[in-house]
Design a protein around this motif. Structure first.
Motif, PDB file in Angstrom:
ATOM      1  N   LEU A  41      30.041  -5.153 -25.007  1.00  0.00           N
ATOM      2  CA  LEU A  41      31.031  -6.064 -25.894  1.00  0.00           C
ATOM      3  C   LEU A  41      31.129  -7.483 -25.308  1.00  0.00           C
ATOM      4  O   LEU A  41      31.024  -7.584 -24.194  1.00  0.00           O
ATOM      5  CB  LEU A  41      32.104  -5.616 -26.071  1.00  0.00           C
ATOM      6  CG  LEU A  41      32.788  -4.182 -26.499  1.00  0.00           C
ATOM      7  CD1 LEU A  41      34.028  -3.829 -26.714  1.00  0.00           C
ATOM      8  CD2 LEU A  41      31.795  -3.831 -27.693  1.00  0.00           C
ATOM      9  N   SER A  42      30.875  -8.616 -26.188  1.00  0.00           N
ATOM     10  CA  SER A  42      30.877  -9.957 -25.968  1.00  0.00           C
ATOM     11  C   SER A  42      32.277 -10.418 -26.688  1.00  0.00           C
ATOM     12  O   SER A  42      32.415 -10.268 -27.630  1.00  0.00           O
ATOM     13  CB  SER A  42      29.788 -10.595 -26.226  1.00  0.00           C
ATOM     14  OG  SER A  42      28.628 -10.110 -25.488  1.00  0.00           O
ATOM     15  N   CYS A  43      32.785 -11.589 -26.031  1.00  0.00           N
ATOM     16  CA  CYS A  43      34.138 -12.236 -26.532  1.00  0.00           C
ATOM     17  C   CYS A  43      33.679 -13.807 -26.335  1.00  0.00           C
ATOM     18  O   CYS A  43      33.566 -14.202 -24.912  1.00  0.00           O
ATOM     19  CB  CYS A  43      35.260 -11.790 -26.141  1.00  0.00           C
ATOM     20  SG  CYS A  43      36.611 -12.669 -26.384  1.00  0.00           S
ATOM     21  N   SER A  50      33.753  -8.543 -17.230  1.00  0.00           N
ATOM     22  CA  SER A  50      33.121  -9.612 -16.347  1.00  0.00           C
ATOM     23  C   SER A  50      33.549 -11.037 -17.380  1.00  0.00           C
ATOM     24  O   SER A  50      33.808 -10.968 -18.359  1.00  0.00           O
ATOM     25  CB  SER A  50      31.568  -9.603 -16.067  1.00  0.00           C
ATOM     26  OG  SER A  50      30.905  -9.600 -17.270  1.00  0.00           O
ATOM     27  N   ARG A  51      33.348 -12.056 -16.562  1.00  0.00           N
ATOM     28  CA  ARG A  51      33.612 -13.496 -17.327  1.00  0.00           C
ATOM     29  C   ARG A  51      32.796 -14.505 -16.902  1.00  0.00           C
ATOM     30  O   ARG A  51      32.505 -14.268 -15.654  1.00  0.00           O
ATOM     31  CB  ARG A  51      35.214 -13.550 -17.152  1.00  0.00           C
ATOM     32  CG  ARG A  51      35.632 -14.051 -15.773  1.00  0.00           C
ATOM     33  CD  ARG A  51      37.197 -14.281 -15.826  1.00  0.00           C
ATOM     34  NE  ARG A  51      37.422 -15.518 -16.545  1.00  0.00           N
ATOM     35  CZ  ARG A  51      38.771 -15.843 -16.729  1.00  0.00           C
ATOM     36  NH1 ARG A  51      39.887 -15.057 -16.323  1.00  0.00           N
ATOM     37  NH2 ARG A  51      39.023 -16.839 -17.302  1.00  0.00           N
ATOM     38  N   ASP A  52      32.571 -15.271 -17.716  1.00  0.00           N
ATOM     39  CA  ASP A  52      31.706 -16.509 -17.358  1.00  0.00           C
ATOM     40  C   ASP A  52      32.403 -17.857 -17.805  1.00  0.00           C
ATOM     41  O   ASP A  52      32.528 -18.070 -18.908  1.00  0.00           O
ATOM     42  CB  ASP A  52      30.346 -16.446 -18.037  1.00  0.00           C
ATOM     43  CG  ASP A  52      29.338 -17.497 -17.826  1.00  0.00           C
ATOM     44  OD1 ASP A  52      29.737 -18.774 -17.057  1.00  0.00           O
ATOM     45  OD2 ASP A  52      27.930 -17.392 -17.906  1.00  0.00           O
ATOM     46  N   ASN A  53      32.931 -18.188 -16.706  1.00  0.00           N
ATOM     47  CA  ASN A  53      34.019 -19.424 -16.921  1.00  0.00           C
ATOM     48  C   ASN A  53      33.434 -20.607 -17.625  1.00  0.00           C
ATOM     49  O   ASN A  53      33.999 -21.442 -18.422  1.00  0.00           O
ATOM     50  CB  ASN A  53      34.664 -19.787 -15.514  1.00  0.00           C
ATOM     51  CG  ASN A  53      35.881 -18.485 -15.488  1.00  0.00           C
ATOM     52  OD1 ASN A  53      36.281 -17.994 -16.421  1.00  0.00           O
ATOM     53  ND2 ASN A  53      36.097 -18.363 -14.035  1.00  0.00           N
ATOM     54  N   ALA A  54      32.000 -20.918 -17.256  1.00  0.00           N
ATOM     55  CA  ALA A  54      31.295 -22.261 -17.763  1.00  0.00           C
ATOM     56  C   ALA A  54      31.267 -21.751 -19.183  1.00  0.00           C
ATOM     57  O   ALA A  54      31.156 -22.973 -19.802  1.00  0.00           O
ATOM     58  CB  ALA A  54      30.159 -22.321 -16.992  1.00  0.00           C
ATOM     59  N   LYS A  55      30.721 -20.534 -19.731  1.00  0.00           N
ATOM     60  CA  LYS A  55      30.512 -20.356 -21.117  1.00  0.00           C
ATOM     61  C   LYS A  55      31.559 -19.943 -21.744  1.00  0.00           C
ATOM     62  O   LYS A  55      31.359 -19.792 -23.211  1.00  0.00           O
ATOM     63  CB  LYS A  55      29.475 -19.495 -21.079  1.00  0.00           C
ATOM     64  CG  LYS A  55      27.843 -20.030 -20.537  1.00  0.00           C
ATOM     65  CD  LYS A  55      26.992 -18.825 -20.630  1.00  0.00           C
ATOM     66  CE  LYS A  55      25.594 -19.363 -20.052  1.00  0.00           C
ATOM     67  NZ  LYS A  55      24.610 -18.470 -20.216  1.00  0.00           N
ATOM     68  N   ASN A  56      32.898 -19.877 -21.192  1.00  0.00           N
ATOM     69  CA  ASN A  56      34.173 -19.352 -22.083  1.00  0.00           C
ATOM     70  C   ASN A  56      33.657 -18.084 -22.692  1.00  0.00           C
ATOM     71  O   ASN A  56      34.123 -17.771 -23.816  1.00  0.00           O
ATOM     72  CB  ASN A  56      34.352 -20.391 -23.144  1.00  0.00           C
ATOM     73  CG  ASN A  56      35.122 -21.482 -22.457  1.00  0.00           C
ATOM     74  OD1 ASN A  56      35.715 -21.423 -21.093  1.00  0.00           O
ATOM     75  ND2 ASN A  56      35.312 -22.625 -23.159  1.00  0.00           N
TER      76      ASN A  56
END
Length: 121
Positions: free
Chosen positions: A20-22, A70-76
């Protein structure tokens, strides 16, 4: 306004995997804690996994060892990798953010519209 859009749900056989992606967009000043929740038919919404902006993750006992947040803060972006899916994982999955809109000085809770995950036996 901060908008959250989930994607990646679907139908999979038990034992299979989904990711899943958000995606968060809009007037975002800062994003704090993020999480995935789920709600099965006739049941209350429950926490699946959470991750602070920096720090350790937290998982529901029922998904430990199978799901990874997991999260990618640069890409929100926030992700939920779901492996070894079971029929009891079937639910609508919601993305949650604690975030601050650029227009305000305070943080608020934001939710996506949900994405259906079905694991068939």
């Amino acid at each position: 306004q901060v908008q959250l859009v989930e994607s990646g749900g679907g139908l999979v056989q038990a034992g299979g995997s989904l990711r899943l992606s958000c995606a968060a967009s809009g007037s975002i000043a800062s994003i704090g804690d993020v999480a995935w929740y789920r709600q099965a038919s006739g049941k209350q919404r429950e926490l699946v996994a959470a991750i602070p902006r920096s720090g350790s993750t937290n998982y529901a006992d029922s998904v430990k060892g199978r799901f990874t947040i997991s999260r990618d803060n640069a890409k929100n972006m926030v992700y939920l990798q779901m492996n070894s899916l079971k029929p009891e994982d079937t639910a609508v999955y919601f993305c949650y953010h604690r975030a601050r809109d650029r227009r305000w000085t305070f943080y608020s809770d934001y939710w996506g519209q949900g994405t259906q995950v079905t694991a068939s036996s």
